[in-house]
Structures are given as C-alpha cells and as structure tokens.
Motif scaffolding. Structure first.
Motif, PDB file in Angstrom:
ATOM      1  N   LEU A  88      11.417  -2.644   6.790  1.00  0.00           N
ATOM      2  CA  LEU A  88      10.174  -3.152   7.360  1.00  0.00           C
ATOM      3  C   LEU A  88      10.434  -4.265   8.375  1.00  0.00           C
ATOM      4  O   LEU A  88       9.806  -4.325   9.431  1.00  0.00           O
ATOM      5  CB  LEU A  88       9.272  -3.669   6.239  1.00  0.00           C
ATOM      6  N   LEU A  89      11.376  -5.152   8.033  1.00  0.00           N
ATOM      7  CA  LEU A  89      11.657  -6.315   8.870  1.00  0.00           C
ATOM      8  C   LEU A  89      12.741  -6.062   9.913  1.00  0.00           C
ATOM      9  O   LEU A  89      13.093  -6.961  10.666  1.00  0.00           O
ATOM     10  CB  LEU A  89      12.059  -7.501   7.979  1.00  0.00           C
ATOM     11  N   LYS A  90      13.305  -4.843   9.881  1.00  0.00           N
ATOM     12  CA  LYS A  90      14.317  -4.442  10.868  1.00  0.00           C
ATOM     13  C   LYS A  90      15.553  -5.343  10.837  1.00  0.00           C
ATOM     14  O   LYS A  90      16.050  -5.803  11.879  1.00  0.00           O
ATOM     15  CB  LYS A  90      13.709  -4.390  12.269  1.00  0.00           C
ATOM     16  N   VAL A  91      16.017  -5.602   9.634  1.00  0.00           N
ATOM     17  CA  VAL A  91      17.280  -6.318   9.438  1.00  0.00           C
ATOM     18  C   VAL A  91      18.104  -5.513   8.432  1.00  0.00           C
ATOM     19  O   VAL A  91      17.555  -4.717   7.668  1.00  0.00           O
ATOM     20  CB  VAL A  91      17.059  -7.759   8.905  1.00  0.00           C
ATOM     21  N   PRO A  92      19.428  -5.678   8.415  1.00  0.00           N
ATOM     22  CA  PRO A  92      20.247  -4.928   7.461  1.00  0.00           C
ATOM     23  C   PRO A  92      20.111  -5.446   6.034  1.00  0.00           C
ATOM     24  O   PRO A  92      19.918  -6.647   5.822  1.00  0.00           O
ATOM     25  CB  PRO A  92      21.665  -5.120   7.986  1.00  0.00           C
ATOM     26  N   HIS A  93      20.190  -4.528   5.087  1.00  0.00           N
ATOM     27  CA  HIS A  93      20.292  -4.892   3.675  1.00  0.00           C
ATOM     28  C   HIS A  93      21.781  -4.939   3.351  1.00  0.00           C
ATOM     29  O   HIS A  93      22.472  -3.918   3.376  1.00  0.00           O
ATOM     30  CB  HIS A  93      19.589  -3.845   2.806  1.00  0.00           C
ATOM     31  N   ILE A  94      22.298  -6.127   3.062  1.00  0.00           N
ATOM     32  CA  ILE A  94      23.725  -6.294   2.771  1.00  0.00           C
ATOM     33  C   ILE A  94      23.898  -6.434   1.268  1.00  0.00           C
ATOM     34  O   ILE A  94      23.500  -7.448   0.677  1.00  0.00           O
ATOM     35  CB  ILE A  94      24.300  -7.532   3.495  1.00  0.00           C
ATOM     36  N   SER A  95      24.479  -5.420   0.655  1.00  0.00           N
ATOM     37  CA  SER A  95      24.733  -5.418  -0.786  1.00  0.00           C
ATOM     38  C   SER A  95      26.174  -5.836  -1.041  1.00  0.00           C
ATOM     39  O   SER A  95      27.106  -5.179  -0.574  1.00  0.00           O
ATOM     40  CB  SER A  95      24.484  -4.021  -1.363  1.00  0.00           C
ATOM     41  N   MET A  96      26.373  -6.926  -1.786  1.00  0.00           N
ATOM     42  CA  MET A  96      27.722  -7.399  -2.070  1.00  0.00           C
ATOM     43  C   MET A  96      28.489  -6.388  -2.908  1.00  0.00           C
ATOM     44  O   MET A  96      29.694  -6.194  -2.719  1.00  0.00           O
ATOM     45  CB  MET A  96      27.648  -8.745  -2.796  1.00  0.00           C
ATOM     46  N   ARG A 136      31.515  -9.134   7.292  1.00  0.00           N
ATOM     47  CA  ARG A 136      30.330  -8.299   7.519  1.00  0.00           C
ATOM     48  C   ARG A 136      29.341  -8.993   8.450  1.00  0.00           C
ATOM     49  O   ARG A 136      28.740  -8.357   9.336  1.00  0.00           O
ATOM     50  CB  ARG A 136      29.663  -7.988   6.172  1.00  0.00           C
ATOM     51  N   LEU A 137      29.153 -10.294   8.289  1.00  0.00           N
ATOM     52  CA  LEU A 137      28.232 -11.031   9.151  1.00  0.00           C
ATOM     53  C   LEU A 137      28.751 -11.089  10.587  1.00  0.00           C
ATOM     54  O   LEU A 137      27.972 -10.987  11.547  1.00  0.00           O
ATOM     55  CB  LEU A 137      28.026 -12.451   8.604  1.00  0.00           C
ATOM     56  N   GLU A 138      30.051 -11.226  10.733  1.00  0.00           N
ATOM     57  CA  GLU A 138      30.630 -11.266  12.079  1.00  0.00           C
ATOM     58  C   GLU A 138      30.487  -9.916  12.761  1.00  0.00           C
ATOM     59  O   GLU A 138      30.138  -9.838  13.950  1.00  0.00           O
ATOM     60  CB  GLU A 138      32.102 -11.667  12.002  1.00  0.00           C
ATOM     61  N   GLU A 139      30.744  -8.830  12.021  1.00  0.00           N
ATOM     62  CA  GLU A 139      30.564  -7.492  12.586  1.00  0.00           C
ATOM     63  C   GLU A 139      29.107  -7.277  12.995  1.00  0.00           C
ATOM     64  O   GLU A 139      28.821  -6.673  14.046  1.00  0.00           O
ATOM     65  CB  GLU A 139      30.986  -6.433  11.559  1.00  0.00           C
ATOM     66  N   GLY A 140      28.185  -7.772  12.168  1.00  0.00           N
ATOM     67  CA  GLY A 140      26.770  -7.650  12.495  1.00  0.00           C
ATOM     68  C   GLY A 140      26.409  -8.426  13.756  1.00  0.00           C
ATOM     69  O   GLY A 140      25.586  -7.967  14.552  1.00  0.00           O
ATOM     70  N   PHE A 141      27.022  -9.584  13.921  1.00  0.00           N
ATOM     71  CA  PHE A 141      26.776 -10.393  15.108  1.00  0.00           C
ATOM     72  C   PHE A 141      27.142  -9.614  16.367  1.00  0.00           C
ATOM     73  O   PHE A 141      26.399  -9.609  17.353  1.00  0.00           O
ATOM     74  CB  PHE A 141      27.576 -11.694  15.032  1.00  0.00           C
ATOM     75  N   TYR A 142      28.296  -8.937  16.340  1.00  0.00           N
ATOM     76  CA  TYR A 142      28.729  -8.151  17.494  1.00  0.00           C
ATOM     77  C   TYR A 142      27.806  -6.961  17.742  1.00  0.00           C
ATOM     78  O   TYR A 142      27.700  -6.478  18.874  1.00  0.00           O
ATOM     79  CB  TYR A 142      30.167  -7.660  17.292  1.00  0.00           C
ATOM     80  N   ARG A 143      27.141  -6.480  16.698  1.00  0.00           N
ATOM     81  CA  ARG A 143      26.198  -5.365  16.857  1.00  0.00           C
ATOM     82  C   ARG A 143      24.816  -5.853  17.271  1.00  0.00           C
ATOM     83  O   ARG A 143      23.905  -5.047  17.450  1.00  0.00           O
ATOM     84  CB  ARG A 143      26.091  -4.565  15.555  1.00  0.00           C
ATOM     85  N   GLY A 144      24.644  -7.145  17.388  1.00  0.00           N
ATOM     86  CA  GLY A 144      23.355  -7.677  17.798  1.00  0.00           C
ATOM     87  C   GLY A 144      22.428  -8.021  16.651  1.00  0.00           C
ATOM     88  O   GLY A 144      21.250  -8.314  16.875  1.00  0.00           O
TER      89      GLY A 144
END
Length: 249
Positions: A88-96, A136-144
């Motif tokens: 709904l919020l258009k953000v990734p769900h990051i499951s540890m 994972r957060l760094e990879e997400g940063f590069y993906r925008g």
C-alpha cells in the motif's frame, strides 16, 4: 550520496558497538535448528500466504517513504499485514528471517558462520545480522528505495539501539493478541505467548519512551483486522485510492 555515506558510517559504528557489548553478559536465546531460526526471526506461526505522505501523528518524514518496524505477539499474522502495508505504501517489506535464510547456502560468504551457530544451538552473531541488514539497506538505496517496513528485528533493546544508528525509524507497530484470540490456541502456544511478551517488554518500553510505539490489538478476522489497522494508521484514504485504481485498470 550523503545517505549512503551515513549508512556506511552507521554500519561501522554499529559493528564496533556490538563488539563492545559482547564484553558484557547478554541473555540470548539459542537456536536448535534451521526451524528454530524461523521461530526466532519470524515467530508468526499462523502466517498464511493465501512514496506517500503520512500524518504527523505517525512520525512520517516528507519526501521519503515510511521507515517502520513491525513487532509483537506470535499468532497475529504480522507478516501478512506487514506485506500488505508495504504494498500500500510502496516500500519494501524487509524480513530479517528471509535475509538470514537466504545465506543458508554453501555459496554464501557467511554460510559457515550462520551454519555453525545453528548447528551448535547458538544465536547467529549480531554483527552478522546487522551486516545483512545494512547490506540490504544499501542495495535498496542504489535501487532508489527511500523507506521500508522492517520485520523480525530488533528483538532486544540492544538491537534497537544499534538499529537507531542505521536508520531513522518513524513508527513501531506492535501487534497484540487479545485474550479471546489466545483462547482459541493450544495451551502450549499460550505459554509461548507469555514468554514472548515478557521478553518484548524492554523493547516496548524503549520505543514507548521515544513516542514511536503504536499498539494494535488483533481480535477479528483478517479482513476486519485489516480495516481496523488502516483506521489506526489513518490510511483508509490510501486504501480506497488503491482499490479505485485497480478497478479502473
């Protein structure tokens, strides 16, 4: 680039903090198997797989996606609701739990560290856990990606303090089982629930002091619970917009 630099500095600081913290005794739960790994990082036994502006009351930051943590009792279908909110919020769900299990592959550079811990009934080292998360957060940063909904960590106040060095958490959504819901479960599960709540108390107190904790009682069927969750988060308008867009496609 400033965000990425901050992330790398925070990751290094977090690793140093964990090294110092290990000099002091820390109560840890042990893993007996890979199944126990899922128990500790997901603990949502009933889970069934069947950038927006938020109101100030939810602590959102304009110009980026939400940065939320979901935590709480077992048996609340927390993962399902986290995934729905992420969509709904258009953000990734990051499951540890998912991040850790992805490394249970002989080709992974940290496979041996994780496998040894699991096989010896020990906790996966926290520096490994936060290493995976920062990666994972760094990879997400590069993906925008500018936000996330994080599930499965932190588990302790110490981990919450380290997480604060990696990200600016806006909101911590704490799923609670009602007594009526628990009465439907076996006595064994009720015992697990009691232990879980006792262990969660310091973490709840930590986020309550920061005024980031939102408790949400899961009492009804999934559809009813979802509507109640949207109301608690003031997101009914976004859900209505999302539904109308799907109907118009």
């Amino acid at each position: 680039m400033a965000t990425l630099s901050r992330l790398r500095v925070a990751a290094a600081t977090a690793a140093a903090s964990l090294t110092r913290l290990r000099l002091a005794p820390i109560t840890r739960r042990s893993y007996g198997s890979a199944a126990q790994l899922q128990y500790d990082y997901d603990d949502d036994y009933d889970y069934d797989e069947s950038s927006s502006e938020m109101e100030d009351s939810l602590g959102s930051v304009s110009g980026r996606g939400v940065q939320w943590v979901v935590m709480g009792d077992p048996f609340t279908n927390r993962q399902m609701y986290a995934e729905k909110l992420a969509q709904l919020l258009k953000v990734p769900h990051i499951s540890m739990g998912t991040l850790v299990r992805q490394e249970l592959n002989p080709r992974s550079s940290i496979y041996k560290q994780i496998a040894d811990a699991v096989n010896q009934g020990k906790l996966v080292p926290e520096e490994v856990i936060f290493g995976l998360l920062s990666k994972r957060l760094e990879e997400g940063f590069y993906r925008g990606e500018t936000g996330f909904i994080l599930d499965g960590i932190p588990r302790t106040r110490t981990q919450a303090e380290v997480l604060d060095q990696l990200a600016d958490i806006d909101l911590v959504l704490n799923f609670k089982s009602t007594e009526a819901c628990l009465q439907k479960k076996l006595a064994h599960y009720q015992d697990v629930h009691s232990v879980h709540r006792s262990m969660n108390k310091p973490l709840e107190d930590y986020y309550k002091k920061q005024q980031k904790l939102l408790n949400f009682n899961v009492a009804g069927a999934p559809g009813e619970t979802w509507q109640g969750l949207l109301a608690a988060l003031h997101l009914q308008h976004m859900n209505a917009l999302s539904s109308s867009q799907k109907l118009s496609v």
